[in-house]
Write an enzyme that holds these catalytic residues in place. Sequence first.
Site, short mmCIF file in Angstrom:
data_model
loop_
_atom_site.label_atom_id
_atom_site.label_comp_id
_atom_site.label_asym_id
_atom_site.label_seq_id
_atom_site.Cartn_x
_atom_site.Cartn_y
_atom_site.Cartn_z
N HIS A 85 38.38 45.78 29.87
CA HIS A 85 39.30 45.30 30.91
C HIS A 85 40.62 46.03 30.77
O HIS A 85 40.99 46.46 29.67
CB HIS A 85 39.48 43.79 30.82
CG HIS A 85 38.38 43.03 31.49
ND1 HIS A 85 38.43 42.60 32.79
CD2 HIS A 85 37.16 42.65 31.03
CE1 HIS A 85 37.30 41.99 33.11
NE2 HIS A 85 36.51 42.00 32.06
N ASP A 125 31.69 40.86 37.97
CA ASP A 125 33.04 40.68 37.43
C ASP A 125 34.07 40.62 38.56
O ASP A 125 35.05 39.87 38.51
CB ASP A 125 33.38 41.83 36.48
CG ASP A 125 34.30 41.40 35.35
OD1 ASP A 125 35.24 40.65 35.61
OD2 ASP A 125 34.08 41.82 34.19
N HIS A 173 32.21 47.12 27.31
CA HIS A 173 32.72 46.58 28.58
C HIS A 173 34.21 46.33 28.39
O HIS A 173 34.61 45.51 27.56
CB HIS A 173 31.98 45.27 28.89
CG HIS A 173 32.52 44.51 30.06
ND1 HIS A 173 31.88 44.50 31.29
CD2 HIS A 173 33.60 43.70 30.20
CE1 HIS A 173 32.55 43.72 32.12
NE2 HIS A 173 33.61 43.22 31.49
N HIS A 197 35.37 37.28 40.30
CA HIS A 197 36.57 36.56 39.84
C HIS A 197 37.78 36.92 40.70
O HIS A 197 38.59 36.06 41.03
CB HIS A 197 36.89 36.93 38.38
CG HIS A 197 35.91 36.40 37.38
ND1 HIS A 197 35.71 35.05 37.17
CD2 HIS A 197 35.09 37.04 36.51
CE1 HIS A 197 34.82 34.88 36.22
NE2 HIS A 197 34.42 36.07 35.80
N TYR A 200 40.90 35.15 27.95
CA TYR A 200 39.80 35.54 28.83
C TYR A 200 40.34 35.91 30.21
O TYR A 200 41.14 35.17 30.80
CB TYR A 200 38.82 34.38 28.93
CG TYR A 200 37.46 34.72 29.49
CD1 TYR A 200 36.72 35.78 28.98
CD2 TYR A 200 36.90 33.96 30.51
CE1 TYR A 200 35.47 36.08 29.47
CE2 TYR A 200 35.64 34.25 31.01
CZ TYR A 200 34.92 35.32 30.49
OH TYR A 200 33.68 35.62 30.99
#
Length: 346
Positions: free
Chosen positions: A196, A14, A194, A17, A285
């Site tokens: 963010h 991740d 998961h 990115h 996203y």
Amino acid sequence: MERDLFITEVALRDGSHAIAHQFTVEQVTRVARALGEAHVPYIEVSHGDGLGGSSLQYGLSRTNEMELIEAAVSVSGESKVAVLVLPGIGTVRELKEAAKLGVKMARIATHVTEADVSAQHLQTARELGLETVGFLMMAHMAPVEKLVEQAALMESCGAETVYIVDSAGALLPHQVRERVRALRQRLRVHVGFHGHNNLSLAMANTLAAIEEGATRIDGSMRCLGAGAGNTQTEVLVAVLEKLGIKTGIDVYKLMDAAEEIVAPILAAPQEITRDSLVLGYAGVYSSFLLHARRAAKTFSLDSRDILMEVGRRKVVGGQEDMIVDIAAELARQKTGTAVNQEERYG
């Protein structure tokens, strides 16, 4: 080693990115070795968009991901290396190649309403003797009933764990509780989460998931992940120890790895900027951020306007090319408005 739950460190996937997929073999080696020494159960390594993600559309990797995977496997000790695969981007051939290099877990990721495309990859992973995980991305975009249906489909295809993936960092704690509870009631396999941090809720959401019975949890050291990053692993482990929840991870060694090895990789500390905040606000996203910034620069726009429009159109992972189209359309509208105002007020 006694563990009440299992943590997967995702900074080497991740986090790709956040640094435009520029990991080197040396960086991956140092991080993976430190994670192994800290007894982190799983280490995810691959392009940010999973195996095969290196492309003009998703971002070219500096280093072939198979080299990065091989490096991680060689130094991770008892920690197991995992890979992410998005069907349509990553192929069975690449999954088999990763398995030959010593990968032990395959995480097969689809949009929350498209679990049916995971069947071939999940079945192949089982045949290869890998631990299999179904990853339902953008979980906020489907009602709970649909999420449960799709999770059950992944279970039927061979997933040993099914993750609720808050790709946009858009879920609120009560929504996480509701979703984890529903999956726990319906599935026989493990449930994972998961998160963010785009709304500064990654830790709160992760704890809510754990309280509802999720036993497979993701984190990234120094929040090294897309958008505002993920649940910060070293903080999570410390919090769980205070709660009496055993992770089996050496928190001091994890702190040292985060401070001395991961922090220098970041060009700037991960924080909730206006761009990453709008990701959670718009529900888009997290990996769209860099694409939106580039498009905003090209078309002289505010990246927030692009992301909000992307959210309104419900664009999903794999449709990154639409960001440029949307930016171009917004630029034309902006130019047209300016011309109309000039004609009107002369």
